[in-house]
Design an enzyme around this catalytic site. Structure first.
Site, PDB file in Angstrom:
ATOM      1  N   ASP A 420      55.648  35.692  69.770  1.00  0.00           N
ATOM      2  CA  ASP A 420      56.648  36.134  68.927  1.00  0.00           C
ATOM      3  C   ASP A 420      56.304  35.922  67.488  1.00  0.00           C
ATOM      4  O   ASP A 420      56.059  34.625  67.112  1.00  0.00           O
ATOM      5  CB  ASP A 420      57.926  35.199  69.114  1.00  0.00           C
ATOM      6  N   HIS A 421      55.975  36.903  66.835  1.00  0.00           N
ATOM      7  CA  HIS A 421      55.267  36.705  65.435  1.00  0.00           C
ATOM      8  C   HIS A 421      56.342  36.338  64.346  1.00  0.00           C
ATOM      9  O   HIS A 421      56.057  35.647  63.682  1.00  0.00           O
ATOM     10  CB  HIS A 421      55.019  38.101  64.839  1.00  0.00           C
ATOM     11  N   ARG A 422      57.624  36.184  64.786  1.00  0.00           N
ATOM     12  CA  ARG A 422      58.528  35.285  64.006  1.00  0.00           C
ATOM     13  C   ARG A 422      58.315  33.803  63.971  1.00  0.00           C
ATOM     14  O   ARG A 422      58.621  32.920  63.074  1.00  0.00           O
ATOM     15  CB  ARG A 422      59.869  35.832  64.334  1.00  0.00           C
TER      16      ARG A 422
END
Length: 448
Positions: A420-422
């Protein structure tokens, strides 16, 4: 006054359930702790207990009824001195959900969108005085719904409640569109209503069930009805793919040393009846890697990131009609044999749908291993709010080039880390995957 027994929220993600079986009948006396019914949630069949004592005056929902919303009245409990004749006089009078048997206040029971009951809690103070609509009728709403409505500038009189007796709950307010204040409405009364409140265009949906069925009209097929688990999997994973910005990191891992070490350990543990699997080593490797790269041991929490201190690792377990992801908590602290025994127990109870909600909720990281099915590699979908999931393929004999330039044969296992790039950036994800690879290629280090 007769008390309504409401459909309980037996897990934080439960929004509706199936009333599988009544364990009582009308006229039965019950006490606190007595079993009332078996209820199928989105994950398991669970028993529902009475909170108060009394006599079952009426069963409102029949056995086998599907799609019963949380907080829907399912039965009526009579107190001492009351009879079935009293039910009709009380059935139409709205009252707070806090008084219902077997459920907490509606605002506290409403499931969180990310599958957890944590986050901002509902206020525990008494509900404010109810407002009235244009006809002078009282508007019933939960305190949390009132607060959200106030924050968004919503008029409660324009919202239809889905809770008990039309009570407005959190989901009703979140699904409503902000409307201008009454004073502004009067000033702009001359403007077309459609222009003032035109909704934003909805995202394009797939074809309807009828449209799909028409395509295959005349062909031989079997229609499979969706159960609660399959509906939940479809909704959650669609949401995950649409809202979680996935990126993928891939590595090949040489596992010859691990296989040799596993064989030696299993010989020594044979007398204790312990047999370690490759998956047990993978769980341990990931748990230790999360400790080595603590910034990656994190989950997405809507408007913030939560960094966990323990390594709570979830493992996907396939069951008939779906899957569970039981969580091995504090996995970094447990021995390989302890992890193996715990995983076998969780997997067995998952297949029987006997896991309690706290056993399959939580964790920051997940593992999905399809290697035993002969899959070389694949990309797994992140299970929110997890920060990452490791997809594990089969160990396959392949030619490799050694450091000396010679060609030899090694057992290679392909893995893909979905991130998850967040929560985790590319370099951080690469560090985490490198730590996992190091642990698996040098298995003795995990015992140090």
């Amino acid at each position: 006054m007769p008390t309504e027994i409401l459909m309980p929220a037996l897990s934080p993600t439960m929004e509706e359930g199936t009333l599988a079986k009544w364990l009582v009948k009308e006229g039965d006396a019950v006490s606190s702790g007595d079993l009332l019914a078996e209820i199928e949630t989105d994950k398991a069949t669970m028993e529902f207990e009475a909170v108060d004592e009394g006599v079952i005056g009426k069963l409102l929902i029949g056995e086998g009824t599907e799609g019963v919303k949380v907080n829907t009245p399912i039965a009526v409990l009579l107190e001492e001195g009351e009879s079935a004749d009293d039910i009709g006089s009380s059935g139409g009078s709205p009252r707070p959900a806090e008084q219902a048997t077997g459920t907490a206040p509606a605002e506290a029971k409403e499931p969180a969108a990310n599958g957890y009951s944590g986050g901002e809690s509902a206020p525990s103070s008494p509900a404010p005085a109810a407002t009235q609509n244009a006809d002078g009728q009282r508007i019933f709403a939960s305190p949390l719904a009132r607060r959200i409505a106030a924050d968004r500038g919503l008029d409660l009189a324009s919202i239809k409640g889905s809770g008990p007796h039309g009570r407005i709950v959190k989901a009703d307010v979140e699904g409503a569109q902000a409307a201008p204040a009454k004073a502004e409405q009067s000033a702009e009364a001359s403007q077309p209503q459609a222009q003032a409140s035109a909704p934003a265009p909805a995202p394009t949906a797939g074809p309807s069930a009828d449209a799909v069925a028409k395509i295959y009209e005349g062909r031989d097929y079997e229609e499979v009805k969706l159960d609660g688990m399959r509906k939940t999997i479809a909704a959650r994973l669609t949401e995950a793919k649409q809202q979680v910005p996935h990126f993928y990191l891939r590595r090949d891992i040489r596992i010859d040393a691990l296989l040799k070490f596993r064989g030696e350990l299993n010989k020594q543990l044979e007398g204790r009846g312990v047999k370690l699997s490759v998956n047990d080593f993978i769980i341990k490797a990931c748990a230790l890697a999360l400790q080595s790269v603590p910034d990656a041991n994190a989950v997405w929490a809507g408007d913030r990131v939560l960094r966990l201190k323990p390594s709570d690792v979830a493992v996907a377990v396939a069951i008939e009609g779906g899957l569970f992801t039981p969580v091995l908590k504090d996995a970094e602290m447990k021995s390989l044999s302890a992890l193996s025994a715990e995983m076998k127990d969780l997997a067995a109870r998952a297949r029987d749908r006997k896991l309690a909600p706290h056993e399959y909720q939580g964790g920051s990281f997940a593992i999905s291993n399809l290697g035993m099915f002969g899959i070389d590699n694949f990309d797994a979908v992140i299970n929110p709010p997890h920060g990452a999931i490791l997809a594990v393929g089969a160990g396959v004999k392949k030619p490799i080039v050694t450091g000396d330039g010679d060609v030899s044969v090694a057992t290679v296992m392909s893995v893909t880390l979905s991130v998850d790039h967040r929560v985790i950036d590319g370099a951080l994800g690469a560090q985490l995957l490198h730590a996992i690879v190091e642990n698996l290629e040098n298995p003795m280090v995990m015992l140090a």
